[in-house]
Design an enzyme around this catalytic site. Structure first.
Site, PDB file in Angstrom:
ATOM      1  N   CYS A   1       0.808  -1.222   0.000  1.00 27.54           N
ATOM      2  CA  CYS A   1       0.000   0.000   0.000  1.00 27.54           C
ATOM      3  C   CYS A   1       0.841   1.271   0.000  1.00 27.54           C
ATOM      4  O   CYS A   1       0.348   2.346  -0.354  1.00 27.54           O
ATOM      5  CB  CYS A   1      -0.953  -0.007   1.193  1.00 27.54           C
TER       6      CYS A   1
ATOM      7  N   HIS B   1      -3.911   6.819   2.672  1.00 30.33           N
ATOM      8  CA  HIS B   1      -4.237   5.500   2.118  1.00 30.33           C
ATOM      9  C   HIS B   1      -5.627   5.103   2.589  1.00 30.33           C
ATOM     10  O   HIS B   1      -5.962   5.218   3.768  1.00 30.33           O
ATOM     11  CB  HIS B   1      -3.203   4.481   2.579  1.00 30.33           C
TER      12      HIS B   1
ATOM     13  N   ASN C   1     -10.074  -0.924  -0.218  1.00 30.95           N
ATOM     14  CA  ASN C   1      -8.623  -0.806  -0.161  1.00 30.95           C
ATOM     15  C   ASN C   1      -8.036  -1.278  -1.487  1.00 30.95           C
ATOM     16  O   ASN C   1      -8.093  -2.467  -1.810  1.00 30.95           O
ATOM     17  CB  ASN C   1      -8.087  -1.654   0.996  1.00 30.95           C
TER      18      ASN C   1
END
Length: 333
Positions: free
Chosen positions: A117, A259, A289
């Protein structure tokens, strides 16, 4: 080349998402869960799924084309391509080489980085650093792209509710006007906690076998509670560190783009930075996500929604498997 005379600015930004939406309600047919349970714990309402017919390089290339169009540039003006992904189309060759072919770029350097990520922000700093010391790299395309649906265990309700597919991209250009663009990046990693987020099998340590497949070891696994604790601390520290290095404070920020992993993590980060949530851009409800694609996807939407102006100060901050984290301060050009 004197790097103090130059800035590395975002000339163009773009993103791409598959058409297919998988809602929380539809997930209840796969695993024992509910829309309320998912929404209250994650903030996610739906996510995009590419499907078997769509390749990762297709999504990545589409985001790259949009970034080039926004920049008003042609593919032959790009001097390097970096693709951040933890879900490569193949282990070999790199997804970047496949994207290079799809975009019709020249025979410029093209490579993948896997920092989960945090990957796109790592790629941003790699590109910026190389551009400031090597005059060959005037324009660099940095893409974050994921097809996480291929690595999601649809029988595990702890993880299958979280992930989606997407890509985001930015064209970075070197300009002779200091003080704009990517002002700096703060990167970090802690391999001692690597087991908190992992795909156990499929690498050289544990190649695919009948046993690894039957044990479902080729899917993402995560210890959510422990990740939450480390993520909030690491992101807040990285954010404050990069702000201090650039003589700024949280109050100077026009927008924070974190994020998009979990709404509770974002809320906790807002509390640590002593800022209200209206300063944060959030689109997790639409996409879930998307790992390395998360921040460039959100950046593309945020720059349209907020109509960023020249001089606006923006913070990008991420956390991911490794464990890794990254933060970057951007002065909009």
């Amino acid at each position: 080349m004197n790097s103090e005379n130059y800035s590395i600015v975002m000339r163009g930004v773009g993103s791409a998402t598959p058409e297919t939406r998988l809602t929380n309600a539809e997930l209840t047919a796969r695993v024992e869960t509910s829309d309320e349970w998912i929404t209250t714990r994650t903030g996610i309402k739906e996510r995009r799924i590419a499907g078997d017919a769509v390749q990762l390089s297709e999504i990545a290339a589409e985001a790259g084309r949009k970034a080039l169009a926004h920049a008003g540039m042609n593919p032959d003006e790009i001097d390097m391509l970096i693709v951040a992904t933890l879900s490569p189309e193949t282990l070999c060759p790199s997804t970047a080489c496949l994207v290079q072919s799809r975009l019709g770029l020249r025979q410029v350097p093209a490579f993948d980085i896997n920092v989960a990520c945090s990957g796109w922000l790592y790629g941003l700093d790699v590109a910026r650093s190389m551009m400031l010391v090597n005059p060959t790299y005037r324009n660099v395309l940095v893409i974050g792209a994921e097809k996480l649906s291929s690595f999601t265990d649809w029988e595990d309700r702890q993880t299958c509710i979280l992930f989606g597919d997407a890509a985001g991209a930015a064209v970075l250009s070197r300009v002779e006007e200091p003080g704009f663009g990517v002002l700096g990046c703060d990167l970090g990693a802690d391999g001692n906690n690597a087991a908190l987020i992992q795909i156990p099998a499929g690498g050289s340590a544990k190649p695919a076998t009948v046993e690894t497949v039957q044990a479902r070891e080729h899917y993402l696994r995560m210890n959510g509670k422990e990740v939450f604790k480390v993520a909030v601390k690491a992101m807040s520290q990285a954010a404050m560190s990069i702000l201090e290095k650039n003589g700024a404070t949280p109050d100077d920020l026009v927008c924070i783009i974190p994020h998009q992993a979990n709404i509770r993590i974002i809320e906790a980060l807002a509390s640590r930075l002593e800022l209200s949530m209206d300063r944060f851009f959030v689109n997790i409800q639409k996409y879930g996500n998307t790992s390395a694609a998360s921040i460039p996807l959100a950046l593309d939407e945020a720059r349209i929604e907020h109509n960023f102006k020249r001089g606006d100060l923006i913070l990008l901050v991420a956390f991911g498997a490794g464990l890794t984290w990254a933060a970057s301060v951007i002065r909009w050009y």
